[in-house]
Write a protein that holds these residues in place. Structure first.
Motif, short mmCIF file in Angstrom:
data_model
loop_
_atom_site.label_atom_id
_atom_site.label_comp_id
_atom_site.label_asym_id
_atom_site.label_seq_id
_atom_site.Cartn_x
_atom_site.Cartn_y
_atom_site.Cartn_z
N CYS A 6 0.88 -1.21 0.12
CA CYS A 6 -0.07 0.15 -0.06
C CYS A 6 0.76 1.05 -0.02
N ILE A 7 2.10 1.26 0.35
CA ILE A 7 2.88 2.44 -0.02
C ILE A 7 3.28 2.61 -1.52
N THR A 8 4.12 1.71 -1.90
CA THR A 8 4.46 1.58 -3.38
C THR A 8 3.53 1.49 -4.39
N LEU A 9 2.18 1.38 -4.01
CA LEU A 9 0.95 1.38 -4.74
C LEU A 9 0.80 2.75 -5.30
N VAL B 166 -5.70 -4.18 -0.88
CA VAL B 166 -4.66 -4.06 -1.94
C VAL B 166 -3.60 -5.12 -1.51
N ASN B 167 -3.33 -5.44 -0.51
CA ASN B 167 -2.12 -6.36 -0.04
C ASN B 167 -2.42 -7.61 -0.50
N MET B 168 -3.61 -8.13 -0.27
CA MET B 168 -4.32 -9.44 -0.59
C MET B 168 -4.07 -9.70 -2.14
N TYR C 17 1.45 5.92 3.54
CA TYR C 17 2.05 6.02 5.00
C TYR C 17 0.71 6.21 5.87
N ALA C 18 -0.19 6.56 5.53
CA ALA C 18 -1.21 6.85 6.53
C ALA C 18 -1.91 5.62 6.71
N MET C 19 -2.25 4.82 5.76
CA MET C 19 -2.35 3.19 5.61
C MET C 19 -1.77 2.78 6.87
N VAL C 20 -0.46 2.61 6.80
CA VAL C 20 0.36 2.09 7.69
C VAL C 20 0.28 2.46 9.20
#
Length: 609
Positions: free
Chosen positions: A85-88, A295-297, A100-103
């Motif tokens: 979700c960052i490099t997305l 996104v990650n899955m 970064y907010a997601m993390v």
């Protein structure tokens, strides 16, 4: 030449990135992530309170025009780029702060959500006793306010016209408060009378939390390789238990009175704006977009997986589970009403009170109460655990995708992340811990996640462009997608998200717990946890424009919103085919010996997009 390509692939980190062993593992992980504790303890009460059967009208509308489009959008982004979700946000680098907010949101929420997952473990242990401890008022923690369900004392209090019955506490209520150590003195500990009095650690809660953290780590330590195997059980077992509880609940006396209360349509509520806001918010939070989990899955999928069908099945199954859970909950509440003489409206509640007070009270009145208690709390634990898997995996994969040189140390990063979050979660296992759980649950993610989703859908709809996004999806799934998705991502979904953002702020009341209003300094901490993640977005935008881009302001903005040159499929073969589809006939004239994965070629493709 092939050896060179293999070296490049290893340095890029793409070769080492895991994949789901099969599509079943992916779907079960999605189902486990979306179907959580909220399906059991929030939706049924929300449906009853917001118009019964009439609530399903806005709920299903929001599902079709917001939930499913968001789910399809996020799975497409993750699957296309095969990244976290960052490099997305190389799709539009100006908005990378949303990653970064997601993390940050996931980190804060995981620390307290694990403690919520630990409570079913505590109740599970007590359910193994010969007598459930919340059956009567004969325990050491019970007070003078304790009144047993169905006793003559309860009937006397309920028949009084004074407010004396408001001080009445059921055995289950006092047992839950006893675990929180907020109203009672237990096992020699001093009580906590508010959020400012943290007190010492409640070891029963701490040990349960440690067990929950350990289970979580063991299940995710090898990434999707281990998660993919675990979800065969953790995602299907709750569904089986829910079915068992449904059959049992509907056969109880008074059950259909509860069901009728649950679904009785109040059509006049359709004109109530708050009802529509509740429906939108429930869809939004139950599916979980904006957290990075979806996104990650999807990023571990096969590039050619038809995620459109997946993105329809999973949200529909999630909503169906919520509706079925309502039948389970209200059939049991109807039975509780039948046994106690209390109206269903009195025993119906939401949140932890439903899961750890009202439902245990009803179970204690059933034949074989230990069996039903064990099944119910096991179900709650696995529902929470599945969501926790994905949340923590999103944090870890965001780190290793942003810094691929650490990919080989992923197991250590996972271990350190879990240890760090476990250390922070100790706060929530103290005598005043439940105050802090409620505080961060109220503020830390409610507005932030909606803003993150708004950023995502504005990128797809307006900066990267729906046309380009549709072409990328159609290249992946080898299937044309309809105009519905274009309208959704460009107009309807952003509009609904803006409405949810407004409703979340408008209906956000001052938090209180057990009748205790939080002081101003605590409210400020709650809002600070929200602002910490939200500010990542404008702060990174400022940093990007000031230090990363060149030229005047307009040039910097144009460059910053354009996709990076590496916004393309991860695998070399997929990247080559994608590049050919983008440049069309121009590519046909290029020598096939030229590697289409090289930087200049990819830059040309992205410029064409």
């Amino acid at each position: 030449m092939n050896e060179v390509h293999e070296t490049i692939k290893k340095k890029s980190g793409f070769e080492e990135r895991e994949k789901w062993k099969n599509k079943t593992e992916y779907l079960l992980s999605c189902i486990g992530y979306c179907i959580g504790i909220g399906n059991v303890w929030r939706f049924p009460y929300l449906c009853y309170r917001s118009g019964g059967g009439a609530f399903l009208v806005p709920y299903l509308i929001m599902l079709i025009f917001c939930g499913i489009p968001l789910f399809f959008m996020e799975t497409s982004m993750g699957q296309f780029a095969s990244t976290g979700c960052i490099t997305l946000f190389k799709i539009s680098p100006l908005f990378k702060g949303a990653g970064y907010a997601m993390v940050i949101v996931n980190f804060i929420v995981s620390t307290y959500f694990n403690v919520i997952c630990s409570y079913p473990l505590i109740f599970l242990v007590y359910s193994l006793q010969s007598k459930l401890p919340w059956v009567d008022c004969s325990n050491e923690w019970n007070t003078d306010h304790c009144v047993e369900i169905g006793s003559s004392s309860m009937e006397l209090l309920l028949n009084q016209t004074t407010d004396s019955h408001k001080q009445m506490k059921t055995p289950a209520d006092e047992f839950f408060q006893c675990l929180n150590v907020q109203a009672l003195e237990l096992w020699g500990h001093k009580i906590s009378n508010g959020i400012g009095n943290v007190g010492g650690v409640v070891w029963q809660v701490f040990l349960a939390s440690a067990v929950s953290w350990t289970c979580t780590y063991l299940c995710i330590k090898k990434g999707v390789q281990s998660v993919g195997k675990v979800v065969y059980f953790t995602a299907t077992f709750p569904a089986f238990i829910l079915l068992v509880l449904l059959i049992r609940g509907l056969t109880l006396p008074g059950a259909w009175d509860g069901v009728r209360f649950y679904l009785y349509p109040q059509w006049d509520q359709l004109t109530n704006l708050k009802m529509w806001a509740d429906a939108a918010i429930q869809i939004f939070y139950s599916l979980g977009p904006g957290w990075g989990g979806i996104v990650n899955m999807a990023s571990f999928n096969d590039f050619k997986n038809n995620n459109k069908l997946d993105s329809i099945i999973v949200p529909l199954l999630n909503s169906a589970t919520s509706i079925v859970a309502g039948f389970v909950v209200f059939s049991v509440l109807g039975y509780l009403s039948h046994e106690t003489g209390l109206p269903v409206s009195t025993v119906a509640t939401s949140g932890p009170g439903l899961a750890f007070v009202t439902y245990p009270e009803a179970i204690s009145l059933m034949p074989w109460p230990q069996l039903w208690a064990i099944l119910f709390f096991l179900m709650l634990f696995f529902l929470g655990l599945d969501s926790l898997f994905v949340t923590i995996e999103s944090i870890v994969n965001s780190i290793v995708d942003e810094y691929p040189q650490f990919r080989r140390q992923k197991s250590w990063i996972t271990f350190l992340s879990v240890v760090m979050m476990m250390a922070v979660s100790t706060l929530y296992t103290t005598k005043g811990g439940m105050y802090w759980v409620q505080l961060f649950d109220w503020y830390s993610a409610s507005i932030s996640v909606v803003l993150i989703c708004l950023v995502e859908v504005l990128i797809v709809g307006w900066t990267y462009g729906v046309k380009n996004f549709k072409e990328d999806i159609e290249f992946m799934i080898k299937e044309k997608i309809s105009w519905f998705w274009t309208i959704s991502w460009k107009v309807t979904t952003p509009s609904i998200l803006a409405f949810i953002f407004y409703a979340t702020i408008k209906y956000n009341t001052r938090i209180s717990y057990q009748g205790i209003v939080y002081p101003d300094w605590a409210i400020n901490i709650g809002w600070a946890s929200c602002y910490t993640s939200m500010l990542c977005i404008p702060v990174y935008m400022g940093y990007r424009l000031l230090y990363e881009e060149r030229g005047d302001l307009i040039d910097r903005l144009k460059t910053a919103i354009r996709p990076r040159e590496d916004w393309c499929p991860a695998r070399r073969e997929d990247k080559a085919l994608w590049a050919k589809s983008v440049l069309g006939k121009i590519i046909a004239d290029i020598d096939q010996e030229v590697d289409p994965c090289h930087e200049q070629f990819v830059q040309l493709c992205v410029m064409e997009k």
